[in-house]
Design a protein around this motif. Sequence first.
Motif, PDB file in Angstrom:
ATOM      1  N   PRO A 289     -80.677 -15.569  19.934  1.00  0.00           N
ATOM      2  CA  PRO A 289     -81.232 -16.703  20.683  1.00  0.00           C
ATOM      3  C   PRO A 289     -82.156 -17.430  19.706  1.00  0.00           C
ATOM      4  O   PRO A 289     -83.269 -16.981  19.443  1.00  0.00           O
ATOM      5  CB  PRO A 289     -81.995 -16.033  21.824  1.00  0.00           C
ATOM      6  CG  PRO A 289     -82.319 -14.655  21.334  1.00  0.00           C
ATOM      7  CD  PRO A 289     -81.355 -14.300  20.241  1.00  0.00           C
TER       8      PRO A 289
ATOM      9  N   GLY B  98     -82.145 -20.966  24.503  1.00  0.00           N
ATOM     10  CA  GLY B  98     -82.484 -19.787  25.301  1.00  0.00           C
ATOM     11  C   GLY B  98     -83.989 -19.694  25.526  1.00  0.00           C
ATOM     12  O   GLY B  98     -84.731 -20.660  25.290  1.00  0.00           O
ATOM     13  N   THR B  99     -84.415 -18.526  25.965  1.00  0.00           N
ATOM     14  CA  THR B  99     -85.851 -18.313  26.193  1.00  0.00           C
ATOM     15  C   THR B  99     -86.616 -18.409  24.873  1.00  0.00           C
ATOM     16  O   THR B  99     -87.617 -19.114  24.769  1.00  0.00           O
ATOM     17  CB  THR B  99     -86.061 -16.919  26.819  1.00  0.00           C
ATOM     18  OG1 THR B  99     -85.240 -16.819  27.976  1.00  0.00           O
ATOM     19  CG2 THR B  99     -87.511 -16.695  27.194  1.00  0.00           C
ATOM     20  N   THR B 100     -86.103 -17.708  23.870  1.00  0.00           N
ATOM     21  CA  THR B 100     -86.740 -17.711  22.550  1.00  0.00           C
ATOM     22  C   THR B 100     -86.726 -19.120  21.954  1.00  0.00           C
ATOM     23  O   THR B 100     -87.635 -19.495  21.215  1.00  0.00           O
ATOM     24  CB  THR B 100     -85.989 -16.725  21.629  1.00  0.00           C
ATOM     25  OG1 THR B 100     -85.904 -15.471  22.307  1.00  0.00           O
ATOM     26  CG2 THR B 100     -86.694 -16.547  20.313  1.00  0.00           C
TER      27      THR B 100
ATOM     28  N   TYR C  89     -76.673 -16.404  32.305  1.00  0.00           N
ATOM     29  CA  TYR C  89     -77.850 -15.834  31.649  1.00  0.00           C
ATOM     30  C   TYR C  89     -78.688 -15.233  32.768  1.00  0.00           C
ATOM     31  O   TYR C  89     -79.381 -15.956  33.478  1.00  0.00           O
ATOM     32  CB  TYR C  89     -78.596 -16.925  30.879  1.00  0.00           C
ATOM     33  CG  TYR C  89     -79.881 -16.460  30.195  1.00  0.00           C
ATOM     34  CD1 TYR C  89     -80.277 -15.121  30.185  1.00  0.00           C
ATOM     35  CD2 TYR C  89     -80.696 -17.371  29.542  1.00  0.00           C
ATOM     36  CE1 TYR C  89     -81.443 -14.706  29.553  1.00  0.00           C
ATOM     37  CE2 TYR C  89     -81.877 -16.961  28.907  1.00  0.00           C
ATOM     38  CZ  TYR C  89     -82.232 -15.629  28.926  1.00  0.00           C
ATOM     39  OH  TYR C  89     -83.397 -15.220  28.303  1.00  0.00           O
TER      40      TYR C  89
ATOM     41  N   TYR D  41     -81.716 -13.269  34.054  1.00  0.00           N
ATOM     42  CA  TYR D  41     -83.040 -12.851  33.588  1.00  0.00           C
ATOM     43  C   TYR D  41     -83.965 -12.787  34.811  1.00  0.00           C
ATOM     44  O   TYR D  41     -84.814 -13.647  35.012  1.00  0.00           O
ATOM     45  CB  TYR D  41     -83.546 -13.850  32.537  1.00  0.00           C
ATOM     46  CG  TYR D  41     -84.746 -13.401  31.734  1.00  0.00           C
ATOM     47  CD1 TYR D  41     -85.380 -12.175  31.941  1.00  0.00           C
ATOM     48  CD2 TYR D  41     -85.254 -14.227  30.727  1.00  0.00           C
ATOM     49  CE1 TYR D  41     -86.470 -11.781  31.191  1.00  0.00           C
ATOM     50  CE2 TYR D  41     -86.355 -13.838  29.963  1.00  0.00           C
ATOM     51  CZ  TYR D  41     -86.946 -12.617  30.204  1.00  0.00           C
ATOM     52  OH  TYR D  41     -88.043 -12.239  29.447  1.00  0.00           O
TER      53      TYR D  41
ATOM     54  N   LYS E   5     -75.213 -12.683  29.752  1.00  0.00           N
ATOM     55  CA  LYS E   5     -76.293 -12.121  28.951  1.00  0.00           C
ATOM     56  C   LYS E   5     -77.295 -11.615  29.962  1.00  0.00           C
ATOM     57  O   LYS E   5     -77.924 -12.398  30.672  1.00  0.00           O
ATOM     58  CB  LYS E   5     -76.909 -13.196  28.070  1.00  0.00           C
ATOM     59  CG  LYS E   5     -78.220 -12.735  27.455  1.00  0.00           C
ATOM     60  CD  LYS E   5     -78.756 -13.695  26.439  1.00  0.00           C
ATOM     61  CE  LYS E   5     -79.341 -14.932  27.071  1.00  0.00           C
ATOM     62  NZ  LYS E   5     -80.519 -15.442  26.351  1.00  0.00           N
TER      63      LYS E   5
ATOM     64  N   THR F 147     -80.613  -9.999  30.583  1.00  0.00           N
ATOM     65  CA  THR F 147     -81.896  -9.598  29.996  1.00  0.00           C
ATOM     66  C   THR F 147     -82.591  -8.703  30.999  1.00  0.00           C
ATOM     67  O   THR F 147     -83.151  -9.165  31.990  1.00  0.00           O
ATOM     68  CB  THR F 147     -82.750 -10.823  29.603  1.00  0.00           C
ATOM     69  OG1 THR F 147     -82.058 -11.500  28.552  1.00  0.00           O
ATOM     70  CG2 THR F 147     -84.111 -10.403  29.078  1.00  0.00           C
TER      71      THR F 147
ATOM     72  N   GLY G 249     -79.723  -8.318  26.877  1.00  0.00           N
ATOM     73  CA  GLY G 249     -80.603  -9.222  26.118  1.00  0.00           C
ATOM     74  C   GLY G 249     -81.955  -8.637  25.753  1.00  0.00           C
ATOM     75  O   GLY G 249     -82.884  -9.390  25.500  1.00  0.00           O
TER      76      GLY G 249
HETATM   77  C1  FW2 Z   1     -83.253 -15.475  24.792  1.00  0.00           C
HETATM   78  C2  FW2 Z   1     -82.786 -14.075  24.846  1.00  0.00           C
HETATM   79  C3  FW2 Z   1     -83.659 -12.976  24.497  1.00  0.00           C
HETATM   80  C4  FW2 Z   1     -84.559 -12.828  25.633  1.00  0.00           C
HETATM   81  C5  FW2 Z   1     -85.547 -11.756  25.449  1.00  0.00           C
HETATM   82  C6  FW2 Z   1     -86.607 -11.961  26.475  1.00  0.00           C
HETATM   83  O1  FW2 Z   1     -82.576 -16.354  25.332  1.00  0.00           O
HETATM   84  O2  FW2 Z   1     -84.285 -15.723  24.191  1.00  0.00           O
HETATM   85  O3  FW2 Z   1     -83.855 -12.648  26.810  1.00  0.00           O
HETATM   86  O4  FW2 Z   1     -86.070 -11.774  24.172  1.00  0.00           O
HETATM   87  O5  FW2 Z   1     -87.781 -11.356  26.109  1.00  0.00           O
HETATM   88  O6  FW2 Z   1     -81.683 -13.815  25.219  1.00  0.00           O
END
Ligand code: FW2
Length: 289
Positions: A6, A41-43, A129, A131, A155, A157, A179
């Motif tokens: 990500p 993504g989140t990152t 995704y 999460y 994905k 997480t 994730g």
């Molecule tokens: C993203 C990921 C990694 C995260 C994980 C959350 O999209 O960043 O889900 O680092 O702490 O897939």
Amino acid sequence: MEIVVPILTPFNPDGSVNKEALRTHASNLLQKGVDLIFVNGTTGLGPALSKEEKKENLKALADFADRIIFQVGELNIDNVMELVKFSSDYGIKAIASYSPYYFPRLPEKWLISYFKRLVEISPHPVYLYNYPLATGYDISPKLLSKFNLELAGVKDTNQDLAHSLEYKSAFPKMNVYNGSDTLAFYSLLTLDGTVASMANCLPTLFVEMKNSIVRGDLKRGMVYQRLISSVVDIARKYGQLSALYVLTETTQGYSLGGPRGPIFPLEEEERNQLKREIELFLKSLGVLN
Ligand code: FW2
């Protein structure tokens, strides 16, 4: 067995996205052997990017389109649909979206309707995704089965690897990634791969970990996992999302600028302390990437 990064979104001091740095980073990661790049993504601070910035990120990475999963989730559904349509000009691997979030007690069927609409209009395979910690909703394998919705990938997480494994049991053809950085080894071993934010700063360790699994040297693979988990512990003390910019600069040798508020950059003193801490840790092990 794929390593998916990500990717961090690099920002200039004026808050605009640094596209050149984004390209440099993606190219370096792919050269070092990671398989796919997850954009917005989140990152990558996806929830804090505008629709135009999300598009710009894909445009900047057009040369690597076949290695890209493009995250399009937002609460403004028109924007989401526009992003999906925009992606049709690019030969990407898939689009992805987190579920609608923020609004409490959304009925299950509305959550499912959101993903059904994506499937209807997307020219590419659609990945979920999932999460739950961030969105408040678990689009679980049971929920997908209940509404007969089969997606191309997920994905997940989730600290619960069993939850990720359930997607595979319910939908054997689905591409399933966990994730969590701390479960990357197990995710590579038992699923279709891992989506790991730490691969931004430790791409070579992830590739070595995958190679160990391919060779059948699981003990060595677990050593790499322990190492990666230790770096996660270090990063979390500082605020992982911001720390990743500093860690990537330290290990990869180029700057990605910093994040953008509300994900605030580390202060000078914190940066220096983190750099010292990570350099000491990695040098003591004889690795620096
Ligand atoms: C993203 C990921 C990694 C995260 C994980 C959350 O999209 O960043 O889900 O680092 O702490 O897939």
